[in-house]
Scaffold this motif. Structure first.
Motif, PDB file in Angstrom:
ATOM      1  N   VAL A 163     -37.158  54.557 -37.810  1.00 34.56           N
ATOM      2  CA  VAL A 163     -37.639  54.516 -39.197  1.00 34.56           C
ATOM      3  C   VAL A 163     -38.322  55.839 -39.539  1.00 34.56           C
ATOM      4  O   VAL A 163     -38.575  56.673 -38.676  1.00 34.56           O
ATOM      5  CB  VAL A 163     -38.627  53.347 -39.423  1.00 34.56           C
ATOM      6  N   GLY A 164     -38.604  56.022 -40.834  1.00 30.52           N
ATOM      7  CA  GLY A 164     -39.345  57.201 -41.262  1.00 30.52           C
ATOM      8  C   GLY A 164     -40.828  57.044 -41.004  1.00 30.52           C
ATOM      9  O   GLY A 164     -41.411  57.721 -40.160  1.00 30.52           O
ATOM     10  N   LYS A 165     -41.452  56.117 -41.727  1.00 29.62           N
ATOM     11  CA  LYS A 165     -42.868  55.799 -41.570  1.00 29.62           C
ATOM     12  C   LYS A 165     -43.034  54.285 -41.540  1.00 29.62           C
ATOM     13  O   LYS A 165     -42.225  53.552 -42.088  1.00 29.62           O
ATOM     14  CB  LYS A 165     -43.699  56.350 -42.743  1.00 29.62           C
ATOM     15  N   LEU A 166     -44.134  53.838 -40.946  1.00 37.23           N
ATOM     16  CA  LEU A 166     -44.467  52.420 -40.966  1.00 37.23           C
ATOM     17  C   LEU A 166     -44.917  51.991 -42.359  1.00 37.23           C
ATOM     18  O   LEU A 166     -44.539  50.915 -42.846  1.00 37.23           O
ATOM     19  CB  LEU A 166     -45.577  52.135 -39.955  1.00 37.23           C
ATOM     20  N   TYR A 167     -45.718  52.837 -43.030  1.00 37.78           N
ATOM     21  CA  TYR A 167     -46.383  52.452 -44.294  1.00 37.78           C
ATOM     22  C   TYR A 167     -46.592  53.684 -45.151  1.00 37.78           C
ATOM     23  O   TYR A 167     -46.823  54.782 -44.634  1.00 37.78           O
ATOM     24  CB  TYR A 167     -47.734  51.807 -43.971  1.00 37.78           C
ATOM     25  N   ARG A 168     -46.530  53.502 -46.473  1.00 38.32           N
ATOM     26  CA  ARG A 168     -46.883  54.577 -47.401  1.00 38.32           C
ATOM     27  C   ARG A 168     -47.592  54.007 -48.617  1.00 38.32           C
ATOM     28  O   ARG A 168     -47.100  53.104 -49.285  1.00 38.32           O
ATOM     29  CB  ARG A 168     -45.636  55.338 -47.852  1.00 38.32           C
ATOM     30  N   SER A 169     -48.776  54.547 -48.878  1.00 42.99           N
ATOM     31  CA  SER A 169     -49.467  54.291 -50.138  1.00 42.99           C
ATOM     32  C   SER A 169     -48.790  55.154 -51.194  1.00 42.99           C
ATOM     33  O   SER A 169     -48.562  56.344 -50.969  1.00 42.99           O
ATOM     34  CB  SER A 169     -50.946  54.669 -50.003  1.00 42.99           C
ATOM     35  N   CYS A 170     -48.463  54.581 -52.330  1.00 47.89           N
ATOM     36  CA  CYS A 170     -47.684  55.306 -53.339  1.00 47.89           C
ATOM     37  C   CYS A 170     -48.334  56.643 -53.691  1.00 47.89           C
ATOM     38  O   CYS A 170     -49.512  56.702 -54.040  1.00 47.89           O
ATOM     39  CB  CYS A 170     -47.531  54.457 -54.590  1.00 47.89           C
ATOM     40  N   GLY A 171     -47.533  57.698 -53.616  1.00 43.33           N
ATOM     41  CA  GLY A 171     -48.062  59.035 -53.874  1.00 43.33           C
ATOM     42  C   GLY A 171     -48.077  59.423 -55.332  1.00 43.33           C
ATOM     43  O   GLY A 171     -48.843  60.303 -55.728  1.00 43.33           O
ATOM     44  N   ASN A 172     -47.238  58.759 -56.155  1.00 42.52           N
ATOM     45  CA  ASN A 172     -47.143  59.184 -57.550  1.00 42.52           C
ATOM     46  C   ASN A 172     -46.790  58.034 -58.498  1.00 42.52           C
ATOM     47  O   ASN A 172     -45.983  58.200 -59.415  1.00 42.52           O
ATOM     48  CB  ASN A 172     -46.123  60.312 -57.692  1.00 42.52           C
ATOM     49  N   CYS A 173     -47.379  56.880 -58.279  1.00 41.18           N
ATOM     50  CA  CYS A 173     -47.161  55.762 -59.196  1.00 41.18           C
ATOM     51  C   CYS A 173     -47.784  56.061 -60.561  1.00 41.18           C
ATOM     52  O   CYS A 173     -48.740  56.825 -60.674  1.00 41.18           O
ATOM     53  CB  CYS A 173     -47.783  54.482 -58.623  1.00 41.18           C
ATOM     54  N   SER A 174     -47.248  55.430 -61.596  1.00 40.97           N
ATOM     55  CA  SER A 174     -47.769  55.663 -62.943  1.00 40.97           C
ATOM     56  C   SER A 174     -49.210  55.178 -63.072  1.00 40.97           C
ATOM     57  O   SER A 174     -50.012  55.756 -63.815  1.00 40.97           O
ATOM     58  CB  SER A 174     -46.882  54.975 -63.986  1.00 40.97           C
ATOM     59  N   THR A 175     -49.558  54.103 -62.373  1.00 33.76           N
ATOM     60  CA  THR A 175     -50.945  53.654 -62.262  1.00 33.76           C
ATOM     61  C   THR A 175     -51.341  53.747 -60.797  1.00 33.76           C
ATOM     62  O   THR A 175     -50.712  53.117 -59.944  1.00 33.76           O
ATOM     63  CB  THR A 175     -51.118  52.207 -62.746  1.00 33.76           C
TER      64      THR A 175
END
Length: 281
Positions: free
Chosen positions: A187-199
């Protein structure tokens, strides 16, 4: 007097035993699993999202009476990296999905195989994903999405995920994602917090008892700071990581500068920001 001493001694001994038991149970709860493989399953074609009503449980071994692997057949459920992919499951607030395989794991070892994993599981509000296996992750394995009036919490326990071109779990809403007793490989990453969500939100992720095989980027990706375009400048995510077993060279915690929609988040190399956002125990 002798009886009093005996009672005190017994009480001290009992307290010590209970403390040891508590420590043992805590250690067991956090222990990372060994290498896992996808359970043997019967393939079932799926042409539309399965919606799980609020507060209910969808258990694959109850619905089908055995382990099944659900494979998306609609054009927007093929499991590509297209943002237009729809989920295999939509979990409404308080819902649980468990004991099922998503995607066809027989197509090869690459990470862009379009193996019918759709966009995994979408959680609206607070949901549980228990003992679910992604034989081949599509766009994402699961996504936490904000539900108005509810502080998000997505709890993933048990199971495994394989063949993700990018991240496994995507955190778009607010609140917390909890990942425990889980295995990932290729896999790439286990987890990602959105880097560029509209909110944007300052998010939390807790990882305990997770084993990673091959990863191309690393463990968890968090926004250790947010810029002026994000709408929450000055805030930051926090990742609390314990017993994450990984022997590769990629970092367990990757830090970014969160931004707004239409911009791309850059890496955050500020040591103070990294220290406050990546808590490794």
């Amino acid at each position: 007097m002798n009886r009093l001493i005996e009672r005190v001694s017994f009480g001290v001994l009992l307290h010590a035993v209970l403390a040891l038991v508590a420590l043992f149970l805590a250690a067991q709860a956090q222990a990372a699993p060994g290498v896992r493989t996808v359970p043997s399953c019967t393939k079932v074609n799926v042409s539309a999202t399965i919606e799980v009503p609020a507060g209910t449980t969808w258990d694959g071994t109850v619905v089908y009476g055995k382990w099944v692997c659900l494979v998306g057949t609609a054009s927007n459920m093929k499991g590509t990296q297209s943002e237009s992919q729809i989920p295999m499951f939509k979990l409404n607030n308080g819902a649980t999905v468990k004991n099922v395989v998503i995607g066809d794991g027989s197509l090869g070892s690459g990470t862009n195989l379009a193996a019918g994993g759709a966009d995994g599981v979408h959680c609206y509000g607070q949901c549980n994903i228990t003992n679910v296996y992604w034989a081949d992750v599509g766009e994402d394995a699961a996504t936490a999405i904000k539900l108005s009036g509810v502080t998000s919490k997505l709890t993933i326990s048990g199971g495994a995920a394989f063949k993700a071109a990018d991240k496994v779990f995507q955190h778009n809403g607010d609140g917390t994602v909890v990942i425990s007793d889980f295995y990932v490989d290729n896999v790439g990453k286990l987890y990602r917090s959105c880097g560029n969500c509209s909110t944007q939100y300052a998010r939390k992720v807790t990882v305990s008892g997770v084993r990673m095989g091959t990863v191309s980027a690393g463990g968890v990706g968090v926004n250790s700071s947010y810029d002026s375009k994000s709408g929450i400048a000055g805030q930051y995510d926090v990742a609390t990581i314990s017993d994450l077993v990984y022997s590769g060279s990629k970092p367990k915690c990757i830090t970014y500068v969160g931004t707004g929609k239409g911009s791309e988040p850059g890496k955050d190399t500020n040591s103070s920001n990294i220290a406050r956002s990546c808590i490794l125990k």
